[in-house]
Scaffold this motif. Structure first.
Motif: not given
Lengths: 399, 442
Positions: A86-94
């Motif tokens: 989920i950390d990567q997903v958050e980064q993608d969204i940012r």
């Protein structure tokens, strides 16, 4: 003037109605960036969960239906939610929200416990997502763990889970993605409404078995000889999706995002006409790439202009008043089939179809190789225009 | 065979019309390799998908052998390739051969309903695909009835005789097949060039028939003919027209003037070296299939220039349009409305005196009549191949064509294609069978 394709969905401005559904096409910021560059209004990032929900995918995961030379009339997958942290997903969204502020980024989430759902919402909201979509609908794999469609097949679970999410969402609207693998969608859709969620997304894939290898006896897709049921999508499920979307739009006072078999702008128009305010696509871009957006956009735009509409908002739900029940259909309306012999190529398919599959109302002139309708016998069932390869048969109104 | 994708279905499909891989013009000028390749499975299924599956199937009416074309195409569509082969071989035991040499553009494909909306279905290529694969995989094994219906002599091992023998065997007749050469096949073995019909393709299907009969090779009927009438319950004559008719013009017997049929036969016997045409200029006289086969073969031997001389125009040529088109692509020249009246030797070459022709009212054959104009031109060539006509070789049977026990078919009775010969042979076999079933009375 060019029609306005933008649309308001749950208070969010979408530059156009086309959004990538949560799928392999949205499993990285790089992919989504390519799609947004190509013209897509937004994307639902591939479904994510908390780190304790480990995901271990298996391969191959895809199977297709070929029909008379055309591939992927339907696509099945045994893919699951994203394997990425989920950390990567958050980064993608940012990153995506920074680079494409005018586009819409949605996150799709799936959890098992209240604290998981709520943690997901809080984290993704903080990452800057525009909207949360909850998968209550993945038909394979996840239900074995009490997730996905296991929630969406039960009105009580649906309402309770949707409430948890809604409680946690402070800034963003919440949409619930429903499964078609259910007898009646309305009790579930009503549960969503009661929960206070903001929108419904329908439909997720249809549970299916794409085929069996007749040489090895393995169900397909076969993972080392063993198969499972999968999620069926693509053109073949469009009628199923149209049914669910129109039914929800007619009966539930919530905006609906349609998904399921939308491949061309014509499909898009149909879903808008039955009340969809947002359109999610998956199989078409998986088949032909993100570039399909170009025809989706200008086909819709030309259609609206030619029909005299100035915005896409104007056509939403226009077909709904015409969607009725059997008892209300006219008993006096009569049609008969009529062959245009200038167009007819004499293949005789209408003749044999009527002979064996209808009312023996088409007469075959073997000499001229031409069909003719015996209007006394023709009830106007409408089979023959469906089999004619050259559109030479129309239904003529007689009463 | 295509690799099956692990997730089902076959790779590489679309919705386009397919065409087989074809040798380039350059490749055709330097080799006798088969011009067209067999379709792949994916191509065949793709093409089969275009078939409308017409109710009345005009393609069948266009096929002399009456192959149930939409039925075999439907079976390709469903990957039932054994079923497809059964459908074809039921009506034509020379399916792979005819899939190659049939003038489909004048037969089944001409009648195809798809011509009205698109190109016709590639029926010939599909038939070839089905039969090639079936034979290659050993799926063709004819089951003959075992109760003996009668004893029949089949004279002539060309396509008509082979077809007749096949259908007689199917119904349980004992068949003695008499062939004047050391191999059965007739034109399939000695006439059609290998770039149209490879040796192996012809052999495989011929063997599937000759293996089931008593084959008498290098057998000339001659004076035993009368005994045949007593020995056999019925006799089929499919002796063809194997004897070429030569030019009657002065100089027609000069060295360097050959019957095209003899040239083609030498090539099939791998004696092409006898015809050193490399860098030479070749004239071909005639406008039928043999003329075109000879011209295209001369091109492949490296002739620098090949000219077909025909006394009428392209319109009246008996050769089929696909053959003319292929010859044209390969660089064959055509001189229309010209007829040789004299050939003389000049410095080691041949000088043809050609007379101009004007076309008149149709003659009894229905074609425009040929009227010499008196205008003459000279034409130089290193060799002349003559393909104007052919006739039946004397076989001692001329006297008993009308006997009740005697049946005929193939080129002898006016057929001009392999498939017509197959159809004649089949039809004769059915007549013979019905005759025998009725106890030998008509």
């Amino acid at each position: 003037m060019k029609p306005d394709l933008s649309i308001n969905f749950c208070g969010i401005h979408f530059p156009n109605p086309y959004v990538l559904a949560a799928a392999p096409t949205t499993d990285s910021a790089d992919q989504v960036a390519r799609a947004l560059e190509a013209g897509w209004a937004g994307a639902v990032m591939k479904t994510t969960s908390v780190e304790t929900e480990t995901v271990e995918l298996v391969y191959p995961q895809m199977g297709g239906i070929e029909l008379e030379g055309k591939k992927l009339n339907g696509l099945i997958n045994i893919d699951l939610i994203s394997e990425r942290h989920i950390d990567q997903v958050e980064q993608d969204i940012r990153r995506l929200k920074k680079e494409y502020p005018g586009k819409v980024i949605l996150a799709s989430i799936m959890g098992s416990r209240q604290e998981h759902w709520q943690e997901l919402v809080r984290r993704l909201e903080a990452a800057g997502v525009d909207m949360i979509e909850c998968s209550f609908s993945c038909p394979h794999g996840m239900p074995e763990r009490g997730m996905g469609a296991a929630v969406g097949q039960n009105p009580e679970f649906t309402e309770r889970t949707a409430r948890w999410v809604k409680e946690a969402a402070k800034r963003v609207p919440v949409a619930i993605k429903l499964t078609p693998n259910i007898t009646d969608i309305l009790p579930i859709a009503e549960a969503v409404k009661r929960s206070g969620a903001d929108a419904i997304v329908a439909i997720n894939t249809v549970l299916g078995l794409i085929g069996v290898d007749i040489d090895t006896f393995s169900p397909l897709p076969s993972v080392d000889g063993i198969g499972i049921y999968g999620g069926f999508s693509g053109p073949a499920i469009k009628p199923i999706a149209l049914h669910f979307v129109s039914k929800i739009a007619q009966n539930i006072d919530l905006p609906v995002a349609a998904t399921g078999g939308i491949c061309t702008w014509r499909d898009a128009v149909e879903f808008l006409l039955v009340g969809a305010r947002n359109l999610q696509l998956c199989t078409a871009p998986m088949h032909y790439g993100f570039r399909v957006i170009e025809d989706l956009l200008d086909g819709l735009s030309h259609y609206l202009a030619e029909k005299g509409f100035s915005s896409v908002e104007e056509i939403i739900g226009l077909a709904l008043p015409k969607l009725s029940s059997y008892q209300h259909l006219s008993r006096t309306y009569k049609v008969v089939s009529q062959v245009n012999t200038d167009i007819c190529i004499g293949c005789g398919l209408c003749f044999i179809a009527c002979q064996d599959g209808a009312h023996q109302a088409i007469v075959w002139d073997a000499e001229k190789r031409l069909p003719r309708t015996d209007e006394e016998k023709c009830v106007g069932c409408g089979l023959c225009p469906q089999v004619c390869p050259v559109e030479a048969i129309a239904l003529k109104r007689t009463a | 065979m295509q690799e099956k994708h692990p997730a089902g279905g076959y790779q590489a499909a679309g919705t386009w019309n397919v065409s087989p891989r074809t040798l380039s013009r350059q490749e055709r000028r330097t080799s006798f390799g088969e011009v067209e390749s067999t379709l792949t499975l994916a191509q065949a299924v793709q093409e089969a998908n275009r078939c409308l599956y017409c109710y009345d199937a005009p393609c069948i009416q266009g096929c002399p052998a009456q192959i149930q074309i939409p039925e075999f195409i439907a079976r390709i569509r469903s990957h039932n390739l054994t079923g497809a082969a059964e459908v074809i071989y039921r009506d034509n035991p020379l399916g792979a051969i005819c899939g190659r040499v049939c003038p489909v553009e004048a037969l089944c494909q001409k009648a195809c309903t798809s011509c009205r909306i698109n190109t016709p279905i590639a029926i010939g290529s599909l038939q070839r695909f089905v039969c090639d694969l079936a034979i290659q995989e050993g799926r063709i094994a004819f089951q003959d009835e075992t109760n003996v219906l009668g004893k029949v002599a089949v004279v002539g091992g060309g396509p008509a005789g082979l077809s007749c023998a096949h259908y007689l065997r199917q119904r349980g007749c004992e068949v003695d097949l008499f062939e004047k050469e050391d191999l059965a096949g007739g034109l399939l073995r000695w006439g059609i060039p290998i770039y149209r019909l490879p040796e192996e393709v012809a052999k495989r299907e011929i063997d599937l028939i000759t293996n089931r009969v008593a084959l008498h090779r290098k057998y000339l009927l001659g004076t035993q003919a009368e005994d045949f009438l007593k020995q056999y319950d019925a006799i089929f004559l499919g002796i063809g027209l194997s004897s070429p008719i030569l030019l009657r013009t002065p100089g027609a017997d000069l060295p360097g003037v050959y019957a095209a049929a003899s040239f083609l036969r030498a090539l099939r016997e791998k004696k092409g070296g006898d015809f050193a045409f490399y860098g030479k200029e070749i004239a071909v006289v005639g406008g039928g299939a043999t003329a075109l086969d000879a011209a295209r073969s001369a091109i492949r031997l490296g002739a620098s220039k090949v000219t077909v001389l025909y006394r009428r125009t392209a319109e009246e040529m008996p050769a089929f349009s696909s053959e003319v088109e292929a010859a044209f692509q390969e660089g064959v020249d055509f001189l229309w409305l010209m007829s040789p009246v004299e050939i003389t030797p000049v410095d080691g070459r041949l000088k043809l005196i050609l007379e101009g022709i004007r076309l008149g009212e149709p003659d009894e054959s229905g074609r425009a009549s040929v009227i010499p104009t008196g205008v003459r031109t000279n034409f130089l060539a290193d060799a002349v191949l003559v393909a104007i006509a052919s006739q039946a070789e004397p076989a001692g049977v001329e006297g008993w064509m009308d006997r009740p026990k005697v049946f005929r078919g193939g080129d002898l009775t006016g057929g001009a294609t392999v498939v017509q010969a197959v159809a004649d042979g089949k039809e004769a076999a059915l007549r013979i069978i019905s005759w025998l079933e009725k106890g030998g009375s008509q």
